[in-house]
Design a protein around this motif. Structure first.
Motif, PDB file in Angstrom:
ATOM      1  N   SER A 145       1.988  16.224  -8.454  1.00 50.18           N
ATOM      2  CA  SER A 145       2.738  14.981  -8.315  1.00 50.18           C
ATOM      3  C   SER A 145       3.254  14.493  -9.671  1.00 50.18           C
ATOM      4  CB  SER A 145       1.882  13.908  -7.640  1.00 50.18           C
ATOM      5  OG  SER A 145       0.774  13.591  -8.434  1.00 50.18           O
ATOM      6  N   ILE A 146       2.491  14.733 -10.738  1.00 47.48           N
ATOM      7  CA  ILE A 146       2.976  14.371 -12.079  1.00 47.48           C
ATOM      8  C   ILE A 146       4.160  15.252 -12.466  1.00 47.48           C
ATOM      9  CG2 ILE A 146       2.349  14.384 -14.526  1.00 47.48           C
ATOM     10  CD1 ILE A 146      -0.408  13.389 -13.689  1.00 47.48           C
ATOM     11  N   ILE A 147       4.112  16.519 -12.088  1.00 51.29           N
ATOM     12  CA  ILE A 147       5.257  17.412 -12.352  1.00 51.29           C
ATOM     13  C   ILE A 147       6.484  16.922 -11.599  1.00 51.29           C
ATOM     14  CG2 ILE A 147       6.120  19.748 -11.945  1.00 51.29           C
ATOM     15  CD1 ILE A 147       3.271  20.745 -12.563  1.00 51.29           C
ATOM     16  N   PHE A 148       6.305  16.476 -10.347  1.00 49.82           N
ATOM     17  CA  PHE A 148       7.439  15.932  -9.594  1.00 49.82           C
ATOM     18  C   PHE A 148       7.994  14.689 -10.278  1.00 49.82           C
ATOM     19  CE2 PHE A 148       5.532  17.808  -5.492  1.00 49.82           C
ATOM     20  CZ  PHE A 148       6.272  18.972  -5.642  1.00 49.82           C
ATOM     21  N   LEU A 149       7.131  13.871 -10.850  1.00 46.97           N
ATOM     22  CA  LEU A 149       7.602  12.680 -11.568  1.00 46.97           C
ATOM     23  C   LEU A 149       8.427  13.045 -12.789  1.00 46.97           C
ATOM     24  CD1 LEU A 149       4.556  10.236 -11.541  1.00 46.97           C
ATOM     25  CD2 LEU A 149       6.793   9.878 -10.529  1.00 46.97           C
ATOM     26  N   ARG A 150       7.983  14.048 -13.526  1.00 42.16           N
ATOM     27  CA  ARG A 150       8.689  14.426 -14.754  1.00 42.16           C
ATOM     28  C   ARG A 150      10.028  15.095 -14.457  1.00 42.16           C
ATOM     29  NH1 ARG A 150       5.296  16.839 -19.334  1.00 42.16           N
ATOM     30  NH2 ARG A 150       6.758  15.609 -20.524  1.00 42.16           N
ATOM     31  N   HIS A 203      16.082  14.488  -4.481  1.00 41.54           N
ATOM     32  CA  HIS A 203      16.395  14.069  -5.841  1.00 41.54           C
ATOM     33  C   HIS A 203      16.170  12.561  -5.992  1.00 41.54           C
ATOM     34  CE1 HIS A 203      18.238  17.918  -6.995  1.00 41.54           C
ATOM     35  NE2 HIS A 203      18.591  17.971  -5.724  1.00 41.54           N
ATOM     36  N   LYS A 204      15.723  12.169  -7.156  1.00 41.84           N
ATOM     37  CA  LYS A 204      15.429  10.762  -7.429  1.00 41.84           C
ATOM     38  C   LYS A 204      16.691   9.912  -7.363  1.00 41.84           C
ATOM     39  CE  LYS A 204      13.006  10.008 -11.143  1.00 41.84           C
ATOM     40  NZ  LYS A 204      12.504   9.627 -12.476  1.00 41.84           N
ATOM     41  N   GLU A 205      17.814  10.460  -7.793  1.00 44.43           N
ATOM     42  CA  GLU A 205      19.049   9.682  -7.843  1.00 44.43           C
ATOM     43  C   GLU A 205      19.695   9.527  -6.478  1.00 44.43           C
ATOM     44  OE1 GLU A 205      18.673  12.467  -9.859  1.00 44.43           O
ATOM     45  OE2 GLU A 205      17.966  11.331 -11.575  1.00 44.43           O
ATOM     46  N   THR A 206      19.590  10.540  -5.610  1.00 47.45           N
ATOM     47  CA  THR A 206      20.283  10.474  -4.321  1.00 47.45           C
ATOM     48  C   THR A 206      19.476   9.745  -3.253  1.00 47.45           C
ATOM     49  OG1 THR A 206      19.435  12.653  -3.716  1.00 47.45           O
ATOM     50  CG2 THR A 206      21.597  12.569  -4.761  1.00 47.45           C
ATOM     51  N   LYS A 207      18.164   9.968  -3.194  1.00 46.05           N
ATOM     52  CA  LYS A 207      17.302   9.314  -2.203  1.00 46.05           C
ATOM     53  C   LYS A 207      16.088   8.699  -2.906  1.00 46.05           C
ATOM     54  CE  LYS A 207      18.313  12.729   1.368  1.00 46.05           C
ATOM     55  NZ  LYS A 207      17.720  13.730   2.254  1.00 46.05           N
ATOM     56  N   PRO A 208      16.276   7.588  -3.612  1.00 43.00           N
ATOM     57  CA  PRO A 208      15.161   7.059  -4.415  1.00 43.00           C
ATOM     58  C   PRO A 208      13.973   6.566  -3.585  1.00 43.00           C
ATOM     59  CG  PRO A 208      17.000   5.531  -4.434  1.00 43.00           C
ATOM     60  CD  PRO A 208      17.474   6.773  -3.749  1.00 43.00           C
ATOM     61  N   ILE A 209      14.228   5.948  -2.439  1.00 39.63           N
ATOM     62  CA  ILE A 209      13.114   5.416  -1.645  1.00 39.63           C
ATOM     63  C   ILE A 209      12.273   6.547  -1.079  1.00 39.63           C
ATOM     64  CG2 ILE A 209      12.529   4.093   0.419  1.00 39.63           C
ATOM     65  CD1 ILE A 209      15.024   2.389  -0.161  1.00 39.63           C
ATOM     66  N   GLU A 210      12.913   7.564  -0.539  1.00 44.03           N
ATOM     67  CA  GLU A 210      12.169   8.698   0.010  1.00 44.03           C
ATOM     68  C   GLU A 210      11.436   9.462  -1.092  1.00 44.03           C
ATOM     69  OE1 GLU A 210      12.923  12.630   2.815  1.00 44.03           O
ATOM     70  OE2 GLU A 210      14.597  11.283   2.367  1.00 44.03           O
ATOM     71  N   TYR A 211      12.070   9.579  -2.252  1.00 40.20           N
ATOM     72  CA  TYR A 211      11.433  10.267  -3.384  1.00 40.20           C
ATOM     73  C   TYR A 211      10.171   9.537  -3.820  1.00 40.20           C
ATOM     74  CZ  TYR A 211      10.630  11.660  -8.214  1.00 40.20           C
ATOM     75  OH  TYR A 211      10.041  12.072  -9.382  1.00 40.20           O
ATOM     76  N   TRP A 212      10.284   8.233  -4.066  1.00 43.72           N
ATOM     77  CA  TRP A 212       9.133   7.483  -4.565  1.00 43.72           C
ATOM     78  C   TRP A 212       8.018   7.397  -3.528  1.00 43.72           C
ATOM     79  CZ3 TRP A 212       8.158   7.102  -9.341  1.00 43.72           C
ATOM     80  CH2 TRP A 212       9.189   7.040 -10.275  1.00 43.72           C
ATOM     81  N   CYS A 213       8.372   7.245  -2.252  1.00 45.42           N
ATOM     82  CA  CYS A 213       7.345   7.214  -1.208  1.00 45.42           C
ATOM     83  C   CYS A 213       6.599   8.542  -1.136  1.00 45.42           C
ATOM     84  CB  CYS A 213       7.966   6.884   0.144  1.00 45.42           C
ATOM     85  SG  CYS A 213       8.479   5.167   0.301  1.00 45.42           S
ATOM     86  N   SER A 214       7.317   9.643  -1.244  1.00 47.71           N
ATOM     87  CA  SER A 214       6.689  10.959  -1.171  1.00 47.71           C
ATOM     88  C   SER A 214       5.783  11.215  -2.378  1.00 47.71           C
ATOM     89  CB  SER A 214       7.756  12.049  -1.096  1.00 47.71           C
ATOM     90  OG  SER A 214       8.552  11.892   0.041  1.00 47.71           O
ATOM     91  N   VAL A 215       6.252  10.880  -3.566  1.00 42.39           N
ATOM     92  CA  VAL A 215       5.455  11.108  -4.777  1.00 42.39           C
ATOM     93  C   VAL A 215       4.212  10.222  -4.786  1.00 42.39           C
ATOM     94  CG1 VAL A 215       5.454  10.864  -7.288  1.00 42.39           C
ATOM     95  CG2 VAL A 215       7.369  11.967  -6.163  1.00 42.39           C
ATOM     96  N   ILE A 216       4.380   8.965  -4.436  1.00 41.09           N
ATOM     97  CA  ILE A 216       3.239   8.044  -4.425  1.00 41.09           C
ATOM     98  C   ILE A 216       2.236   8.451  -3.354  1.00 41.09           C
ATOM     99  CG2 ILE A 216       2.571   5.658  -3.928  1.00 41.09           C
ATOM    100  CD1 ILE A 216       5.160   4.826  -5.396  1.00 41.09           C
ATOM    101  N   ALA A 217       2.729   8.873  -2.181  1.00 38.30           N
ATOM    102  CA  ALA A 217       1.820   9.305  -1.113  1.00 38.30           C
ATOM    103  C   ALA A 217       1.017  10.531  -1.537  1.00 38.30           C
ATOM    104  CB  ALA A 217       2.611   9.601   0.157  1.00 38.30           C
ATOM    105  N   GLN A 218       1.660  11.481  -2.204  1.00 35.22           N
ATOM    106  CA  GLN A 218       0.934  12.662  -2.651  1.00 35.22           C
ATOM    107  C   GLN A 218      -0.076  12.307  -3.742  1.00 35.22           C
ATOM    108  OE1 GLN A 218       3.250  16.078  -3.695  1.00 35.22           O
ATOM    109  NE2 GLN A 218       1.501  17.146  -4.550  1.00 35.22           N
ATOM    110  N   MET A 219       0.295  11.414  -4.643  1.00 33.22           N
ATOM    111  CA  MET A 219      -0.621  11.020  -5.709  1.00 33.22           C
ATOM    112  C   MET A 219      -1.835  10.278  -5.136  1.00 33.22           C
ATOM    113  SD  MET A 219       0.296   9.035  -9.227  1.00 33.22           S
ATOM    114  CE  MET A 219       1.445  10.306  -9.722  1.00 33.22           C
TER     115      MET A 219
END
Length: 98
Positions: free
Chosen positions: A23-28, A46-62
């Motif tokens: 998840s840290i690699i996905f953040l970087r 991608h963080k720029e195209t779908k920011p809400i889905e990106y952040w929800c997925s990364v936070i959920a995995q973390m």
């Protein structure tokens, strides 16, 4: 506390930190890779195209990886020797805090 118990505890302590590092690699990178079970298909978020889905997925995995590590410590708390270590560590931290 047979082989199955130790197998579960070891697998939790191996996969939990690996998922956290991933998840840290996905953040970087700024790209989350969603894999679909049973197929070779991947979806890149991608963080720029779908920011809400990106952040929800990364936070959920973390959060899931941290909960796995916490679950491993809860399983270890059932063993009397480890429980004694926990009480000694808590007592030493409390003594240092005073």
């Amino acid at each position: 506390m047979g082989f199955q118990f130790w197998f579960v505890v070891c697998s939790i302590f191996l996969t939990g930190p690996l998922a956290f590092v991933q998840s840290i690699i996905f953040l970087r990178r700024g790209i989350y890779t969603k894999r679909f079970k049973g197929t070779d298909r991947k979806e890149y978020i991608h963080k720029e195209t779908k920011p809400i889905e990106y952040w929800c997925s990364v936070i959920a995995q973390m959060m899931a990886s941290l909960m796995m590590i916490g679950l491993g410590f809860c399983f270890l708390d059932e063993i009397p020797i480890v429980n004694h270590w926990y009480t000694e560590i808590r007592a030493s931290v409390a003594a240092l805090a005073l």
